[in-house]
Design a protein around this motif. Sequence first.
Motif, PDB file in Angstrom:
ATOM      1  N   HIS A  22       0.841  -1.193   0.000  1.00 40.11           N
ATOM      2  CA  HIS A  22       0.000   0.000   0.000  1.00 40.11           C
ATOM      3  C   HIS A  22       0.882   1.251   0.000  1.00 40.11           C
ATOM      4  CE1 HIS A  22      -3.334  -2.702   0.878  1.00 40.11           C
ATOM      5  NE2 HIS A  22      -2.632  -3.192   1.886  1.00 40.11           N
ATOM      6  N   PRO A  23       1.324   1.684  -1.176  1.00 40.92           N
ATOM      7  CA  PRO A  23       2.228   2.832  -1.265  1.00 40.92           C
ATOM      8  C   PRO A  23       1.619   4.092  -0.656  1.00 40.92           C
ATOM      9  CG  PRO A  23       2.152   1.637  -3.342  1.00 40.92           C
ATOM     10  CD  PRO A  23       1.060   1.066  -2.496  1.00 40.92           C
ATOM     11  N   GLU A  24       2.405   4.787   0.129  1.00 42.37           N
ATOM     12  CA  GLU A  24       1.967   6.052   0.734  1.00 42.37           C
ATOM     13  C   GLU A  24       1.738   7.109  -0.333  1.00 42.37           C
ATOM     14  OE1 GLU A  24       1.383   7.095   4.007  1.00 42.37           O
ATOM     15  OE2 GLU A  24       1.362   4.930   4.415  1.00 42.37           O
ATOM     16  N   SER A  25       2.549   7.053  -1.396  1.00 40.17           N
ATOM     17  CA  SER A  25       2.479   8.108  -2.406  1.00 40.17           C
ATOM     18  C   SER A  25       1.158   8.117  -3.166  1.00 40.17           C
ATOM     19  CB  SER A  25       3.638   7.968  -3.397  1.00 40.17           C
ATOM     20  OG  SER A  25       3.577   6.707  -4.054  1.00 40.17           O
ATOM     21  N   SER A  26       0.465   6.986  -3.235  1.00 40.00           N
ATOM     22  CA  SER A  26      -0.771   6.916  -4.020  1.00 40.00           C
ATOM     23  C   SER A  26      -2.025   7.102  -3.166  1.00 40.00           C
ATOM     24  CB  SER A  26      -0.849   5.555  -4.737  1.00 40.00           C
ATOM     25  OG  SER A  26      -0.924   4.492  -3.792  1.00 40.00           O
ATOM     26  N   LYS A  27      -1.866   7.368  -1.882  1.00 42.60           N
ATOM     27  CA  LYS A  27      -3.026   7.560  -1.023  1.00 42.60           C
ATOM     28  C   LYS A  27      -3.658   8.925  -1.267  1.00 42.60           C
ATOM     29  CE  LYS A  27      -1.537   4.332   2.567  1.00 42.60           C
ATOM     30  NZ  LYS A  27      -1.145   4.139   3.982  1.00 42.60           N
ATOM     31  N   ASN A  28      -4.935   9.012  -1.003  1.00 39.37           N
ATOM     32  CA  ASN A  28      -5.699  10.258  -1.179  1.00 39.37           C
ATOM     33  C   ASN A  28      -5.708  10.724  -2.630  1.00 39.37           C
ATOM     34  OD1 ASN A  28      -6.153  10.436   1.680  1.00 39.37           O
ATOM     35  ND2 ASN A  28      -4.070  11.272   1.892  1.00 39.37           N
ATOM     36  N   GLU A  36       8.217   3.258  -5.413  1.00 39.76           N
ATOM     37  CA  GLU A  36       7.815   2.904  -4.056  1.00 39.76           C
ATOM     38  C   GLU A  36       7.341   1.453  -3.981  1.00 39.76           C
ATOM     39  OE1 GLU A  36       5.102   4.396  -0.279  1.00 39.76           O
ATOM     40  OE2 GLU A  36       4.806   5.349  -2.237  1.00 39.76           O
ATOM     41  N   PHE A 111       9.234   9.702  -2.803  1.00 36.78           N
ATOM     42  CA  PHE A 111       8.342   9.246  -1.721  1.00 36.78           C
ATOM     43  C   PHE A 111       9.023   9.190  -0.360  1.00 36.78           C
ATOM     44  CE2 PHE A 111      10.366   5.521  -3.573  1.00 36.78           C
ATOM     45  CZ  PHE A 111      10.746   4.761  -2.471  1.00 36.78           C
ATOM     46  N   MET A 114       7.568  10.856   2.782  1.00 35.16           N
ATOM     47  CA  MET A 114       6.268  10.347   3.214  1.00 35.16           C
ATOM     48  C   MET A 114       6.407   9.192   4.215  1.00 35.16           C
ATOM     49  SD  MET A 114       4.409  10.199  -0.521  1.00 35.16           S
ATOM     50  CE  MET A 114       4.509  11.575  -1.664  1.00 35.16           C
ATOM     51  N   LEU A 115       7.619   8.653   4.361  1.00 35.28           N
ATOM     52  CA  LEU A 115       7.819   7.465   5.185  1.00 35.28           C
ATOM     53  C   LEU A 115       8.145   7.777   6.640  1.00 35.28           C
ATOM     54  CD1 LEU A 115       9.969   5.306   2.721  1.00 35.28           C
ATOM     55  CD2 LEU A 115       7.469   5.527   2.865  1.00 35.28           C
TER      56      LEU A 115
END
Length: 346
Positions: A22-28, A36, A111, A114-115
Motif C-alpha cells: 500500500h504505497p503512501e504516495s498513491s493515497k488520497n 515505491e 516518496f 512520506m515514510l
Amino acid sequence: MQPNAVHYADYLELTKLLNAQHPESSKNGAPLAHDEMLFIIIHQTYELWFKQILFEVDSVLAIMHQPVLDDNAADMQTVVHRLKRVGTILKILVQQVDIIETMTPMDFLDFRDMLRPASGFQSWQFKILEAKLGMRFEDRHGKAYYTSQLYTAEITLIKEAENAPSLMMLLNRWLERMPFLTDLAAWTSDKSGSNNDTGFFATYEAIYTNSLAEAEKNNIAFFKETFYDEPKKNHRHLTATACRNALFIMLYRGYPLLELPFQLLETLLEIDHQLGNWRHRHINMVQRMIGTRIGTGGSTGAGYLKAAMDTHIIFKEIAQLNSFLVDRRKLPALPTEISIKLGYSF
C-alpha cells in the motif's frame, strides 16, 4: 479438484500476500511514485527471509539447549546444515541490494519524506536475530535508543530474546565439554611445570611463541588472556576452556571426530561475514541515496550504520582464534591414544 485438495494460491495465501503493498504516495488520490512499489516489496522480502532465518535459528537453539547433546547422533549434523542455510539466505539478502540500487536517488526522493518516521532501524525481527545469535545489550551501538521507536510488544520480544540463552552461550557450553580433555591434561610432553589442566597448551604455547616475529611479541599476553584467564564480567563470551577447545578443533580439524565441530565454527564465521557484507552494502546504498542526510527514523544514516558494522560482530572471539594458529608442520604429533579416539572406529 477434490474437496480437500490444496490449491496453490490458497496454500500460499496469495490474496493476502499480493494485496499487502500500500504505497503512501498513491493515497488520497495522489499519483503513485513508481519506485515505491519496489521499495515495499524488497523490504517485505527481507522480513520474510528474517522470519525464515529465525525459524532455523530457533530450531538450532532447541537442539543445543538439550541437557545432554549427543554428538554421535544426527543432532550436530542438523545444526550445521541449518546454520549453513542461514548463511546462504544472508548471501541472498546481500544480493537483493543490487535490485534496490536500480532506484536512483531522485526516484527515492519521490516518496522518501512520506515514510517518516518509518525506518529499517525498526526491524524488530533483525534485532531479535542478533540477540539470539549472541549480541548482548551492553555490546550494542546506540543502545540508548535502539528500541525507542518500536511498539511495546516488539520490545518485549526483543528483551525475551536477550534474556534467553543465545547461540553463543550454548556454543560456549558445548565447547567446554569437549570429550578428551582428560587426555590433553595428561599430555606427556609438558615440561613447563604448569597446572595439569593446561598440559597440551603449555606445549603449544612454546611452539606459538617461537613462531612469532619480533613485532608480534605482544600477542603472548593476548594468548595468556584468551586461553588461561576466565572472562571478566561483560568482557568475553567464551571462557578460557571453550577457547582452548575451539583452537584445538581448528588445529586438528583433519581428524574425523573434529570435522563437524570445525564446520560449525566456520559456519558461524560465515554468518558473521555475511552480516558484515549486508551492513557494508547497506552503508554504500544509503550514502548513494541520501548522502550525509539523517535517516527517516532519525538516526545519523550512514554514520550510524558504519558504527554498528564495526561493533556488531557477534562471533569475533572465534575469528580471533586464527591469531593463534601455527604452521601445520610445527604442530605436535598427537599421542596414539588420542589419535585413535579422534579417528574412525571399526
